[in-house]
Motif scaffolding. Structure first.
Motif, PDB file in Angstrom:
ATOM      1  N   THR A  33     -46.408  56.872  -0.915  1.00 18.37           N
ATOM      2  CA  THR A  33     -47.915  56.844  -1.504  1.00 18.37           C
ATOM      3  C   THR A  33     -48.181  58.142  -1.878  1.00 18.37           C
ATOM      4  OG1 THR A  33     -48.686  57.796   0.680  1.00 18.37           O
ATOM      5  CG2 THR A  33     -48.191  55.246   0.558  1.00 18.37           C
ATOM      6  N   LYS A  34     -49.258  58.133  -2.460  1.00 18.36           N
ATOM      7  CA  LYS A  34     -49.588  59.471  -3.196  1.00 18.36           C
ATOM      8  C   LYS A  34     -49.802  60.671  -2.121  1.00 18.36           C
ATOM      9  CE  LYS A  34     -52.803  57.275  -6.666  1.00 18.36           C
ATOM     10  NZ  LYS A  34     -54.059  56.898  -7.204  1.00 18.36           N
ATOM     11  N   GLU A  35     -50.215  60.145  -0.970  1.00 22.51           N
ATOM     12  CA  GLU A  35     -50.190  61.015   0.238  1.00 22.51           C
ATOM     13  C   GLU A  35     -49.135  61.422   0.881  1.00 22.51           C
ATOM     14  OE1 GLU A  35     -52.370  58.510   0.184  1.00 22.51           O
ATOM     15  OE2 GLU A  35     -53.958  59.241  -0.881  1.00 22.51           O
ATOM     16  N   GLY A  36     -47.882  60.774   0.739  1.00 20.35           N
ATOM     17  CA  GLY A  36     -46.807  60.904   1.363  1.00 20.35           C
ATOM     18  C   GLY A  36     -46.035  59.698   1.732  1.00 20.35           C
ATOM     19  N   TYR A  37     -45.387  59.570   2.609  1.00 15.22           N
ATOM     20  CA  TYR A  37     -44.590  58.316   3.200  1.00 15.22           C
ATOM     21  C   TYR A  37     -45.482  57.511   4.410  1.00 15.22           C
ATOM     22  CZ  TYR A  37     -40.776  59.202   0.147  1.00 15.22           C
ATOM     23  OH  TYR A  37     -39.901  59.399  -0.855  1.00 15.22           O
ATOM     24  N   VAL A  38     -45.403  56.310   4.374  1.00 13.36           N
ATOM     25  CA  VAL A  38     -45.950  55.583   5.200  1.00 13.36           C
ATOM     26  C   VAL A  38     -44.817  54.643   5.948  1.00 13.36           C
ATOM     27  CG1 VAL A  38     -47.459  53.797   5.744  1.00 13.36           C
ATOM     28  CG2 VAL A  38     -47.978  55.535   4.397  1.00 13.36           C
TER      29      VAL A  38
END
Length: 82
Positions: A33-38
């Motif tokens: 994601t834009k924020e990192g990994y999920v």
């Protein structure tokens, strides 16, 4: 805090496993994601992707029709200019 082993394995903390409904033997995916990994259970991810893709056939058909209209318009304009 989880630690990465020499084999690049990580134990998912109990609180996270319970929140995600992950059990031993379940498959998971890591989604960027834009924020990192999920991290998501594979079944949840596949359901989400199926939902996102449900309108793809309609969208492809709409694109085809739009392209056909654009090509017809361009051909007509070219014919008028000659």
């Amino acid at each position: 805090m989880p630690v990465v082993t020499k084999k690049y394995q990580v134990t998912i903390p109990k609180e996270v496993r319970e929140a995600l409904g992950i059990k031993a033997g379940d498959e998971v995916v890591f989604v960027r994601t834009k924020e990192g990994y999920v991290i998501k259970p594979l079944d949840d991810f596949l359901r989400e992707m199926a939902e996102v893709m449900k309108d793809v056939d309609e969208t492809v058909e709409e694109v085809r029709k739009g392209l056909a209209r654009g090509i017809a318009r361009s051909l007509k304009e070219l014919g008028e200019e000659e």
